[in-house]
Design a protein around this motif. Structure first.
Motif: not given
Length: 170
Positions: A52-56, A71-76, A103-105, A160-161
Motif C-alpha cells: 500500500a501507499l500512505l500518501v500525505t 493510483s495508476y501503474r507507472a508504465n507507458a 492499497p496496491m494490488p 506500506v510505503k
C-alpha cells in the motif's frame, strides 16, 4: 403467516440464492483491476498490511470542493490513461495537509495523481484547481501536466510505503 419460500423445493431455493449471490458479486468482478472507488481507510496502511501507499498531501489551498486521489501503474500503457486508474478516493477538501491510504494490488511501481476541484464542477479550471503527482515532478508547458511515468513511479514492496505530495496551483 407462512413464509412461502420455505414451501418451495430445495432446488428452486438454492437456485434463487445462487442468482442473488451472483448479482452481488458482479459489480465487484466487473470492475476488474481498474476503476475501483474506495473509501479512505487509514487502517489499511498499518504496518504489515501492504502492499500500500500512505500518501500525505501537503499544501491543499482551501476547504472548498473535492480532493481526488488516484493510483495508476507507472508504465507507458496505463499512467494517466483514462479509465486505467486502479483506486480512487474522493473526499471533501480540507485546507492544509491530508493523508490517504491506497492499497496496491501487488508489489510493483505505481504513480499517484491528486486533483483539487475547488469549485466542485467536475472540470479542470486552471485558474483555481490544483494538482500534484507522486515524486513531485516539475510541470511545465512542454509536458502539459503529464510528466513521464518514470518520473512519478514509486516502488512498492510487500509493506506500506509512505510518500509526500505537494499540491500546486496557478
Amino acid at each position: 403467516m407462512v413464509y412461502r419460500a420455505a414451501l418451495k423445493p430445495r432446488a428452486v431455493r438454492t437456485g434463487a440464492v445462487g442468482v442473488l449471490a451472483l448479482a452481488f458479486a458482479l459489480p465487484a468482478a466487473a470492475a476488474g483491476p481498474y476503476r475501483n472507488e474506495i473509501r479512505n481507510d487509514l487502517s489499511e496502511c498499518r504496518a504489515g498490511s501492504g502492499p500500500a501507499l500512505l500518501v500525505t498531501v501537503d499544501g491543499v489551498k482551501s476547504s472548498a470542493g473535492t480532493l481526488r486521489v488516484q493510483s495508476y501503474r507507472a508504465n507507458a500503457a496505463e499512467w494517466l490513461v483514462k479509465g486505467k486508474w486502479l483506486h480512487r478516493i474522493e473526499v471533501p477538501a480540507r485546507a492544509g495537509t491530508m493523508t490517504f491510504c491506497l492499497p496496491m494490488p501487488a508489489p510493483g511501481t505505481y504513480g499517484v495523481a491528486v486533483r483539487h476541484d475547488e469549485n466542485d464542477n467536475g472540470k479542470t479550471d486552471i485558474s483555481s484547481d490544483g494538482g500534484a503527482m507522486s515524486n513531485n515532478p516539475s510541470l511545465n508547458i512542454f509536458n502539459l501536466g503529464k510528466p513521464s511515468y518514470s518520473k512519478v513511479g514509486v516502488a512498492v514492496g510487500q509493506d506500506v510505503k509512505s510518500i509526500r505530495i505537494r499540491m500546486r496551483y496557478m
